[in-house]
Design a protein around this motif. Structure first.
Motif, PDB file in Angstrom:
ATOM      1  N   ALA A 149      24.250  64.241 -10.189  1.00 21.38           N
ATOM      2  CA  ALA A 149      23.365  64.044  -9.043  1.00 21.38           C
ATOM      3  C   ALA A 149      24.094  63.368  -7.893  1.00 21.38           C
ATOM      4  O   ALA A 149      23.884  63.718  -6.717  1.00 21.38           O
ATOM      5  N   LEU A 150      24.959  62.408  -8.195  1.00 20.58           N
ATOM      6  CA  LEU A 150      25.729  61.749  -7.135  1.00 20.58           C
ATOM      7  C   LEU A 150      26.653  62.744  -6.428  1.00 20.58           C
ATOM      8  O   LEU A 150      26.799  62.707  -5.200  1.00 20.58           O
ATOM      9  N   GLY A 151      27.243  63.647  -7.185  1.00 24.43           N
ATOM     10  CA  GLY A 151      28.055  64.691  -6.560  1.00 24.43           C
ATOM     11  C   GLY A 151      27.217  65.584  -5.674  1.00 24.43           C
ATOM     12  O   GLY A 151      27.653  65.984  -4.578  1.00 24.43           O
ATOM     13  N   ALA A 152      25.995  65.910  -6.129  1.00 26.44           N
ATOM     14  CA  ALA A 152      25.100  66.727  -5.313  1.00 26.44           C
ATOM     15  C   ALA A 152      24.686  65.983  -4.047  1.00 26.44           C
ATOM     16  O   ALA A 152      24.572  66.590  -2.967  1.00 26.44           O
ATOM     17  N   MET A 153      24.479  64.676  -4.146  1.00 21.85           N
ATOM     18  CA  MET A 153      24.130  63.884  -2.973  1.00 21.85           C
ATOM     19  C   MET A 153      25.267  63.894  -1.956  1.00 21.85           C
ATOM     20  O   MET A 153      25.037  64.032  -0.745  1.00 21.85           O
TER      21      MET A 153
ATOM     22  N   VAL B 222      16.412  66.725   0.808  1.00 18.88           N
ATOM     23  CA  VAL B 222      15.825  67.149  -0.470  1.00 18.88           C
ATOM     24  C   VAL B 222      16.105  68.630  -0.723  1.00 18.88           C
ATOM     25  O   VAL B 222      16.463  69.034  -1.838  1.00 18.88           O
ATOM     26  N   ASP B 223      15.955  69.440   0.303  1.00 17.07           N
ATOM     27  CA  ASP B 223      16.215  70.882   0.150  1.00 17.07           C
ATOM     28  C   ASP B 223      17.678  71.155  -0.171  1.00 17.07           C
ATOM     29  O   ASP B 223      17.993  72.022  -0.999  1.00 17.07           O
ATOM     30  N   ALA B 224      18.581  70.413   0.478  1.00 16.88           N
ATOM     31  CA  ALA B 224      20.012  70.596   0.207  1.00 16.88           C
ATOM     32  C   ALA B 224      20.356  70.176  -1.217  1.00 16.88           C
ATOM     33  O   ALA B 224      21.194  70.815  -1.881  1.00 16.88           O
ATOM     34  N   LEU B 225      19.733  69.115  -1.700  1.00 16.70           N
ATOM     35  CA  LEU B 225      19.928  68.698  -3.089  1.00 16.70           C
ATOM     36  C   LEU B 225      19.403  69.760  -4.047  1.00 16.70           C
ATOM     37  O   LEU B 225      20.033  70.066  -5.070  1.00 16.70           O
TER      38      LEU B 225
ATOM     39  N   PRO C 172      21.579  60.627  13.158  1.00 16.35           N
ATOM     40  CA  PRO C 172      20.709  61.640  13.790  1.00 16.35           C
ATOM     41  C   PRO C 172      20.600  62.935  12.993  1.00 16.35           C
ATOM     42  O   PRO C 172      19.618  63.678  13.163  1.00 16.35           O
ATOM     43  N   ALA C 173      21.554  63.215  12.120  1.00 16.33           N
ATOM     44  CA  ALA C 173      21.514  64.472  11.365  1.00 16.33           C
ATOM     45  C   ALA C 173      20.713  64.356  10.071  1.00 16.33           C
ATOM     46  O   ALA C 173      20.476  65.373   9.414  1.00 16.33           O
ATOM     47  N   PHE C 174      20.305  63.136   9.714  1.00 20.77           N
ATOM     48  CA  PHE C 174      19.584  62.983   8.447  1.00 20.77           C
ATOM     49  C   PHE C 174      18.084  63.175   8.661  1.00 20.77           C
ATOM     50  O   PHE C 174      17.470  62.576   9.546  1.00 20.77           O
ATOM     51  N   GLU C 175      17.506  64.019   7.821  1.00 17.59           N
ATOM     52  CA  GLU C 175      16.052  64.204   7.770  1.00 17.59           C
ATOM     53  C   GLU C 175      15.710  64.413   6.307  1.00 17.59           C
ATOM     54  O   GLU C 175      16.353  65.209   5.614  1.00 17.59           O
TER      55      GLU C 175
ATOM     56  N   GLU D 277      27.143  66.014   3.251  1.00 20.75           N
ATOM     57  CA  GLU D 277      28.158  66.757   3.997  1.00 20.75           C
ATOM     58  C   GLU D 277      27.557  67.992   4.652  1.00 20.75           C
ATOM     59  O   GLU D 277      27.866  68.320   5.805  1.00 20.75           O
ATOM     60  N   GLU D 278      26.679  68.688   3.924  1.00 17.69           N
ATOM     61  CA  GLU D 278      26.036  69.883   4.495  1.00 17.69           C
ATOM     62  C   GLU D 278      25.223  69.532   5.733  1.00 17.69           C
ATOM     63  O   GLU D 278      25.205  70.284   6.725  1.00 17.69           O
ATOM     64  N   LEU D 279      24.534  68.370   5.704  1.00 22.56           N
ATOM     65  CA  LEU D 279      23.724  67.959   6.832  1.00 22.56           C
ATOM     66  C   LEU D 279      24.572  67.425   7.984  1.00 22.56           C
ATOM     67  O   LEU D 279      24.064  67.201   9.091  1.00 22.56           O
TER      68      LEU D 279
END
Length: 376
Positions: free
Chosen positions: A357-361, A320-323, A312-315, A366-368
């Protein structure tokens, strides 16, 4: 910012710097540079001087694909009209079909899921069932999902049945192998400046047999999208000349990118780097708990897709913005029937950038607040 989309791609600083010049495209001092680009591309495609020609066109991949369809397949109400068989296993096959339909060309859509390549036997069966099919239109690398169609094997089937082929190699050329000498059934292999050669956007190219181009005069029903007219202009004025004003700075930068490509070792070296990028991304995403869209054996080297997490928290736009806040930019849309997100493996990037990029993902998820079960 690390750009991980399947085009326009991350470019080298010297390629971007080449844009910062003012050039007159009709200046005769520029002619040799343009001629050299055309000849190098012809050679990379396995073309032969005097037998094949590089025919550039301003614009996106859709432009050069439409030009090839119009040039080599007469409209339904014209003498010699045929049909274009298109395996429908991705978004860009669907776009090829629309380009053909809206140009008044007849198509035969061959159903196929976007999770696997089309089998050559399926092509053969479709050709045997409909003698009116004159051409096979095939997307070599489907950037909608990441699959790769076996163009040499499909070409062999088309050749066996006496049919022609148009190859959309927009996200394949320069990475996946291709040889016009070995595939005489191909009327055009088309691609752009901003994918695996790692140039900037603005130009499309078609490499074509000269005899087929000369036999196709009058088919296009469009001045802008007539490859025969591109060829005739070069014959009449010079191979260094243009019909209409080109994105000449992008062409100059593309020449730099092309030289780098050749110095690096060309297609085999580029393919090896992209394959390693895709392997690391495919496996690393699974380690984060993400589910790849394709099975490993169907995964191509250009782009990797993952199912959007059923959480439910994924959008997608928030992800994309968090990345982006972490220095990675990916596409904020998907072209698949099921919700996915896509990460490009091409451009001036290597394993270190993919691991970054995998670390950013991981950080973005986690942020979401998206918690995924770690893959076994």
């Amino acid at each position: 910012m690390l750009l991980l989309i399947p085009g326009p791609v991350q470019t080298r600083p010297e390629v971007r710097a080449a844009m910062a010049v003012d050039i007159a495209p009709w200046d005769r001092d520029f002619f040799p540079e343009y001629i050299a680009i055309r000849e190098k591309l012809r050679d990379i495609a396995g073309g032969v001087a005097g037998q094949h020609a590089c025919l550039p066109l301003q614009g996106a991949g859709h432009f050069i694909t439409e030009a090839a369809i119009r040039t080599f397949i007469p409209a339904q109400d014209r003498p010699g009209a045929g049909k274009l068989l298109i395996p429908m296993n991705g978004a860009y096959a669907e776009r090829m079909a629309r380009l053909a339909r809206e140009a008044g060309r007849a198509i035969v859509a061959l159903p196929c899921t976007d999770k696997r390549s089309i089998a050559p036997a399926e092509i053969g069966a479709a050709l045997a069932a409909d003698p009116a099919i004159s051409h096979v239109g095939i997307v070599y690398s489907e950037t909608g999902s990441g699959i790769v169609n076996d163009v040499p094997a499909i070409g062999a089937v088309a050749r066996e049945h006496g049919r022609r082929m148009i190859v959309d190699a927009v996200s394949a050329f320069g990475a996946l192998p291709f040889d016009l000498k070995a595939q005489p059934e191909v009327d055009a292999v088309v691609f752009t400046s901003n994918k695996c050669i790692e140039g900037l956007p603005g130009l499309g190219f078609a490499i074509c047999p000269i005899g087929r181009v000369e036999a196709s005069r009058g088919n296009a029903q469009s001045w802008s999208f007539d490859l025969a007219d591109v060829f005739d202009t070069a014959q009449r004025t010079s191979w260094g000349s243009f019909r209409f004003t080109p994105p000449v700075q992008a062409l100059h930068a593309f020449g730099i990118a092309l030289d780098i490509f050749l110095v690096e070792g060309g297609q085999p070296v580029r393919l090896a780097r992209y394959r390693e990028n895709a392997r690391i991304l495919h496996e690393g995403g699974q380690a984060l708990g993400l589910k790849p869209y394709l099975d490993r054996e169907q995964q191509g080297p250009v782009i990797v897709l993952f199912h959007q997490p059923d959480h439910p928290a994924f959008e997608l736009q928030r992800f994309v913005d968090a990345l982006k806040r972490r220095g990675v930019l990916i596409s904020n849309f998907h072209n698949t029937a099921e919700p996915t997100f896509r990460v490009g493996c091409i451009g001036h990037v290597g394993p270190d950038e993919i691991r970054f990029a995998l670390g950013a993902m991981r950080g973005a998820l986690e942020e979401l607040g998206v918690r995924l079960r770690e893959a076994a």
